[in-house]
Design a protein around this motif. Structure first.
Motif, PDB file in Angstrom:
ATOM      1  N   PRO A  12       0.846  -1.204   0.000  1.00 33.33           N
ATOM      2  CA  PRO A  12       0.000   0.000   0.000  1.00 33.33           C
ATOM      3  C   PRO A  12       0.881   1.254   0.000  1.00 33.33           C
ATOM      4  N   ILE A  13       0.335   2.356  -0.453  1.00 33.53           N
ATOM      5  CA  ILE A  13       1.099   3.598  -0.571  1.00 33.53           C
ATOM      6  C   ILE A  13       1.654   4.045   0.774  1.00 33.53           C
ATOM      7  N   TYR A  14       0.864   3.942   1.846  1.00 39.70           N
ATOM      8  CA  TYR A  14       1.373   4.402   3.144  1.00 39.70           C
ATOM      9  C   TYR A  14       2.574   3.564   3.577  1.00 39.70           C
ATOM     10  N   GLU A  15       2.603   2.268   3.245  1.00 35.69           N
ATOM     11  CA  GLU A  15       3.752   1.428   3.581  1.00 35.69           C
ATOM     12  C   GLU A  15       4.971   1.794   2.740  1.00 35.69           C
ATOM     13  N   GLN A  16       4.749   2.204   1.491  1.00 39.89           N
ATOM     14  CA  GLN A  16       5.860   2.655   0.653  1.00 39.89           C
ATOM     15  C   GLN A  16       6.495   3.899   1.266  1.00 39.89           C
ATOM     16  N   ILE A  17       5.658   4.823   1.730  1.00 38.74           N
ATOM     17  CA  ILE A  17       6.158   6.046   2.364  1.00 38.74           C
ATOM     18  C   ILE A  17       6.928   5.681   3.635  1.00 38.74           C
ATOM     19  N   THR A  18       6.328   4.849   4.468  1.00 35.67           N
ATOM     20  CA  THR A  18       6.944   4.441   5.733  1.00 35.67           C
ATOM     21  C   THR A  18       8.301   3.793   5.499  1.00 35.67           C
ATOM     22  N   SER A  19       8.371   2.833   4.597  1.00 38.53           N
ATOM     23  CA  SER A  19       9.635   2.106   4.395  1.00 38.53           C
ATOM     24  C   SER A  19      10.715   3.009   3.809  1.00 38.53           C
ATOM     25  N   GLN A  20      10.346   3.945   2.939  1.00 39.48           N
ATOM     26  CA  GLN A  20      11.351   4.845   2.366  1.00 39.48           C
ATOM     27  C   GLN A  20      11.881   5.829   3.409  1.00 39.48           C
ATOM     28  N   ILE A  21      11.015   6.340   4.279  1.00 37.13           N
ATOM     29  CA  ILE A  21      11.482   7.251   5.321  1.00 37.13           C
ATOM     30  C   ILE A  21      12.348   6.486   6.321  1.00 37.13           C
ATOM     31  N   ILE A  36      10.888  16.834   9.066  1.00 35.31           N
ATOM     32  CA  ILE A  36      10.420  16.206   7.834  1.00 35.31           C
ATOM     33  C   ILE A  36       9.199  17.004   7.375  1.00 35.31           C
ATOM     34  N   PRO A  37       8.837  16.899   6.098  1.00 36.16           N
ATOM     35  CA  PRO A  37       7.722  17.716   5.593  1.00 36.16           C
ATOM     36  C   PRO A  37       6.431  17.471   6.379  1.00 36.16           C
ATOM     37  N   SER A  38       5.603  18.501   6.426  1.00 34.33           N
ATOM     38  CA  SER A  38       4.288  18.334   7.048  1.00 34.33           C
ATOM     39  C   SER A  38       3.499  17.311   6.235  1.00 34.33           C
ATOM     40  N   MET A  39       2.473  16.771   6.848  1.00 34.03           N
ATOM     41  CA  MET A  39       1.643  15.777   6.142  1.00 34.03           C
ATOM     42  C   MET A  39       1.059  16.374   4.862  1.00 34.03           C
ATOM     43  N   ARG A  40       0.571  17.601   4.972  1.00 34.64           N
ATOM     44  CA  ARG A  40      -0.031  18.249   3.785  1.00 34.64           C
ATOM     45  C   ARG A  40       1.003  18.483   2.690  1.00 34.64           C
ATOM     46  N   ALA A  41       2.184  18.954   3.091  1.00 40.61           N
ATOM     47  CA  ALA A  41       3.222  19.246   2.094  1.00 40.61           C
ATOM     48  C   ALA A  41       3.674  17.968   1.389  1.00 40.61           C
ATOM     49  N   LEU A  42       3.884  16.882   2.148  1.00 41.71           N
ATOM     50  CA  LEU A  42       4.306  15.626   1.530  1.00 41.71           C
ATOM     51  C   LEU A  42       3.206  15.073   0.632  1.00 41.71           C
ATOM     52  N   ALA A  43       1.969  15.109   1.108  1.00 34.18           N
ATOM     53  CA  ALA A  43       0.844  14.610   0.310  1.00 34.18           C
ATOM     54  C   ALA A  43       0.760  15.346  -1.024  1.00 34.18           C
ATOM     55  N   LYS A  44       0.929  16.663  -0.959  1.00 32.27           N
ATOM     56  CA  LYS A  44       0.853  17.471  -2.183  1.00 32.27           C
ATOM     57  C   LYS A  44       2.018  17.141  -3.124  1.00 32.27           C
ATOM     58  N   SER A  45       3.221  16.969  -2.575  1.00 38.80           N
ATOM     59  CA  SER A  45       4.388  16.745  -3.436  1.00 38.80           C
ATOM     60  C   SER A  45       4.379  15.373  -4.115  1.00 38.80           C
ATOM     61  N   ILE A  46       3.762  14.377  -3.472  1.00 31.42           N
ATOM     62  CA  ILE A  46       3.743  13.042  -4.094  1.00 31.42           C
ATOM     63  C   ILE A  46       2.356  12.678  -4.628  1.00 31.42           C
ATOM     64  N   HIS A  47       1.432  13.646  -4.564  1.00 35.30           N
ATOM     65  CA  HIS A  47       0.096  13.503  -5.153  1.00 35.30           C
ATOM     66  C   HIS A  47      -0.698  12.342  -4.556  1.00 35.30           C
ATOM     67  N   VAL A  48      -0.768  12.332  -3.218  1.00 37.50           N
ATOM     68  CA  VAL A  48      -1.589  11.345  -2.529  1.00 37.50           C
ATOM     69  C   VAL A  48      -2.441  12.067  -1.490  1.00 37.50           C
ATOM     70  N   ILE A  51      -4.628  11.753   4.264  1.00 38.05           N
ATOM     71  CA  ILE A  51      -4.931  10.626   5.152  1.00 38.05           C
ATOM     72  C   ILE A  51      -3.915   9.497   4.955  1.00 38.05           C
ATOM     73  N   THR A  52      -3.469   9.286   3.730  1.00 38.98           N
ATOM     74  CA  THR A  52      -2.455   8.267   3.445  1.00 38.98           C
ATOM     75  C   THR A  52      -1.141   8.616   4.137  1.00 38.98           C
ATOM     76  N   VAL A  53      -0.729   9.872   4.031  1.00 36.30           N
ATOM     77  CA  VAL A  53       0.510  10.325   4.681  1.00 36.30           C
ATOM     78  C   VAL A  53       0.338  10.282   6.200  1.00 36.30           C
ATOM     79  N   GLN A  54      -0.844  10.640   6.685  1.00 39.46           N
ATOM     80  CA  GLN A  54      -1.101  10.591   8.121  1.00 39.46           C
ATOM     81  C   GLN A  54      -0.904   9.166   8.652  1.00 39.46           C
ATOM     82  N   LYS A  55      -1.396   8.179   7.932  1.00 34.26           N
ATOM     83  CA  LYS A  55      -1.235   6.777   8.348  1.00 34.26           C
ATOM     84  C   LYS A  55       0.253   6.415   8.402  1.00 34.26           C
ATOM     85  N   ALA A  56       1.004   6.829   7.392  1.00 29.96           N
ATOM     86  CA  ALA A  56       2.448   6.553   7.368  1.00 29.96           C
ATOM     87  C   ALA A  56       3.138   7.218   8.560  1.00 29.96           C
ATOM     88  N   TYR A  57       2.827   8.480   8.830  1.00 31.71           N
ATOM     89  CA  TYR A  57       3.450   9.204   9.937  1.00 31.71           C
ATOM     90  C   TYR A  57       3.074   8.571  11.284  1.00 31.71           C
TER      91      TYR A  57
END
Length: 125
Positions: A12-21, A36-48, A51-57
């Motif tokens: 899943p995308i959140y696991e991809q984010i988690t493992s890369q960080i 590290i980037p805010s949830m909103r900033a990261l979500a915007k930069s990777i186009h997700v 909520i997906t970034v929030q789960k990863a964080y």
């Protein structure tokens, strides 16, 4: 911080984010105390979704990789690298156990499995 998302990946995308960080922290690319980037900033930069970034964080914070403070943001925690290495070793052991069972069931000699593992290990370098 560059995160690459694959829509074709089995994770899943959140696991991809988690493992890369986690990998960036373990390699030293991200240092303890570094923001590290805010949830909103990261979500915007990777186009997700945010909520997906929030789960990863949340997963990263639960696992002790980042600390988050309301109003201040998220930072790399003074993290225990041994914990991460133990987690990765456990995953490798699960795969090796499955390979050993396949080898035993199909009469593949241990020496052959060992050589195959060595080839895969050295090929990645």
């Amino acid at each position: 911080m560059e995160i690459i998302i694959s829509n074709n990946a089995n994770k899943p995308i959140y696991e991809q984010i988690t493992s890369q960080i986690k990998a960036m922290i373990m390699s030293g690319e991200l240092q303890p105390g570094e923001s590290i980037p805010s949830m909103r900033a990261l979500a915007k930069s990777i186009h997700v979704s945010v909520i997906t970034v929030q789960k990863a964080y949340e997963d990263l914070q639960r696992d002790g990789f980042i600390d988050t403070a309301v109003g201040r943001g998220s930072f790399v925690a003074a993290q225990n690298r041994e914990l991460y290495q133990e987690e990765q070793q456990r995953m490798a052991e699960e795969h090796l156990q499955a390979a050993a069972e396949i080898g035993r069931t199909n009469n593949i000699p241990l020496e052959r499995l060992t050589k195959i593992l060595a080839l895969f290990y050295e090929d990645a370098e």
